[in-house]
Design a protein around this motif. Sequence first.
Motif, mmCIF file in Angstrom:
data_model
loop_
_atom_site.group_PDB
_atom_site.id
_atom_site.type_symbol
_atom_site.label_atom_id
_atom_site.label_comp_id
_atom_site.label_asym_id
_atom_site.label_seq_id
_atom_site.Cartn_x
_atom_site.Cartn_y
_atom_site.Cartn_z
ATOM 1 N N LYS A 154 -36.483 10.652 -14.458
ATOM 2 C CA LYS A 154 -36.732 12.094 -14.435
ATOM 3 C C LYS A 154 -36.005 12.739 -15.615
ATOM 4 C CE LYS A 154 -37.113 12.287 -9.392
ATOM 5 N NZ LYS A 154 -36.565 12.896 -8.153
ATOM 6 N N ILE A 171 -31.139 17.601 -17.345
ATOM 7 C CA ILE A 171 -30.789 16.557 -16.379
ATOM 8 C C ILE A 171 -31.669 15.336 -16.641
ATOM 9 C CG2 ILE A 171 -30.551 15.953 -13.942
ATOM 10 C CD1 ILE A 171 -30.468 18.932 -13.302
ATOM 11 N N SER A 172 -31.011 14.213 -16.820
ATOM 12 C CA SER A 172 -31.740 12.947 -16.884
ATOM 13 C C SER A 172 -31.312 12.105 -15.688
ATOM 14 C CB SER A 172 -31.452 12.213 -18.198
ATOM 15 O OG SER A 172 -30.150 11.696 -18.202
ATOM 16 N N VAL A 173 -32.315 11.542 -14.974
ATOM 17 C CA VAL A 173 -32.046 10.777 -13.755
ATOM 18 C C VAL A 173 -32.722 9.412 -13.887
ATOM 19 C CG1 VAL A 173 -32.214 10.720 -11.244
ATOM 20 C CG2 VAL A 173 -32.009 12.923 -12.430
ATOM 21 N N ASN A 174 -31.962 8.364 -13.687
ATOM 22 C CA ASN A 174 -32.511 7.006 -13.660
ATOM 23 C C ASN A 174 -31.663 6.147 -12.732
ATOM 24 O OD1 ASN A 174 -30.644 7.231 -16.233
ATOM 25 N ND2 ASN A 174 -30.540 5.092 -15.548
ATOM 26 N N GLU A 186 -23.209 12.123 -12.294
ATOM 27 C CA GLU A 186 -23.172 11.967 -10.842
ATOM 28 C C GLU A 186 -23.928 10.711 -10.458
ATOM 29 O OE1 GLU A 186 -24.851 15.472 -9.176
ATOM 30 O OE2 GLU A 186 -23.270 16.820 -9.942
ATOM 31 N N ASP A 218 -25.503 9.069 -6.895
ATOM 32 C CA ASP A 218 -25.699 9.290 -5.466
ATOM 33 C C ASP A 218 -25.739 7.968 -4.703
ATOM 34 O OD1 ASP A 218 -28.183 8.167 -5.866
ATOM 35 O OD2 ASP A 218 -29.267 10.083 -5.819
ATOM 36 N N GLN A 244 -28.803 6.514 -7.958
ATOM 37 C CA GLN A 244 -29.474 7.337 -8.954
ATOM 38 C C GLN A 244 -28.406 8.008 -9.817
ATOM 39 O OE1 GLN A 244 -32.754 7.708 -9.511
ATOM 40 N NE2 GLN A 244 -33.420 6.393 -7.824
ATOM 41 N N SER A 287 -27.278 10.610 -12.580
ATOM 42 C CA SER A 287 -27.693 11.874 -13.172
ATOM 43 C C SER A 287 -26.708 12.279 -14.257
ATOM 44 C CB SER A 287 -27.781 12.981 -12.110
ATOM 45 O OG SER A 287 -28.696 12.640 -11.107
ATOM 46 N N ILE A 300 -25.839 15.382 -16.570
ATOM 47 C CA ILE A 300 -26.136 16.809 -16.531
ATOM 48 C C ILE A 300 -25.438 17.501 -17.702
ATOM 49 C CG2 ILE A 300 -26.013 18.914 -15.147
ATOM 50 C CD1 ILE A 300 -25.697 17.050 -12.693
#
Length: 474
Positions: free
Chosen positions: A392, A405-408, A459, A461, A465, A467, A469
């Motif tokens: 994301k 925000i990059s999420v992987n 971060e 989770d 995942q 993140s 930020i």
Amino acid sequence: MRSIRFTTTWLTFVGVSLVGLALCTSSYFVSKNILIANFDGDLLLEFQNIASVARTWPDGDFYVDIDFDVATQFNKGGSRIFQVWNESGDEIIDQSPMLEEEDRRLAYPPKSALDTPYFFDMEDQYPARAVFQLIDTQWGWVEEQPDLVVDEKTKSMRVQLLVVRERTSLDRSLTQLRNWMLLIAAIIPIVTFVIVYIAIGQGLSPLRKLARQVNAIQSSTEKLDPTALWPAEISLVVDMLNGLLHRLELTLVRERRFNADVAHELRSPLAELRLATDIALRSQNSHERLLTAAHQANDLSHSMADLVNSMLLLARFQTGGARPEIESIDLSPIYERQCQTILHKARERNLIVVMHKPGGLIFDSDRGLFSRILSILFSNAVAYAPAGSIVKLMLIRNGSGFKIISVNRAPDLEQDDLDKLFQPFWRKGESREQRDHYGIGLAIVKEAAICLNLDVSAELDSDQQLSIIISSKN
């Protein structure tokens, strides 16, 4: 350079001197007024005693009915005199024995007599204090005489009475009071100077002890003794110095690790480059081997150039060499362009890229640095995400600012690893074997974000995942 001890002592000395002089001066004048008021009170009491025996006889004769054998203070050699004028003040009608014996006359006072007492200083044969007032005389004839004709005007006769008292004792008291006040005004600053000088010297002794301990420190691993009986003010400095030594040690450790990582990263490509050139030198008759060695050397040189350029860019950010050129820019097209750049790599790894951006997000920033942040951030997310997972990449509004925000997924990371993500050359596990990644990208992102006054955080989770930020400061 003047010391704290010198400056504080002299400022205290001057301040106490001025305050002491003001207090002593005011005390002197207050005490002087009190002494003069007491002296005048006694003089007025004596005036009233004389006024009470000032008598007028039926024939108009006037005299002060005092037994001067008892009231010797009015005789020659005494300290008191009096003189009486008639109501109009043009004739002296009575005097104390001393004045009569010396055949002296006192000068008329500066002001005419009134019904209220008037006090003033005067000079006769000696300094004196006088009181002057218009009084009613007493009727001197006690027994009734039927055949005595009394003039009512004579019976209600008024006179001007002047009573004078020598003020030698008062002047002596005032002189002693003045001398004592001057002595106190001189002694207090000197005593204060000595006390303050010694007290400040004792108070600064912990600073000298602290200076000796700081001077004895030979390495950043040493610390000042926090358990010593430091004063409260020095304890704060000790804690800060220990914190500084700790940060310095962390910096040195980071620098040592950085140098070791640089050596490690350069050692492998240099060894491969040397191997490729060795093969080329030994393959003079094989065109195919020479071409393969040349391609390997070229790839290695590009890889090493990328590493060196990244290190130089990081150094520019850390030393303040990268100065942002702030302008008002639309962030959405930059975001769109960087997302399109990494889509080909994402398709190769079967990644699903979810993008989100608002339209018309205008913000003051540096176009080049902002593009570099997005490029590294999105490339890292695509490169480290497991194949076939979802990535994301989001640009969203955040009040008057924005968030990137990059999420992987990051299955190998742990919570303790988040603080290391932004350290140069840090990679975990198998990621260190990747030739095209050196673990310096997020370090560049953080320094560039600091340069643009942006906040950076990470971060992780419960579903692993990760993140990253980056947000503006509202």
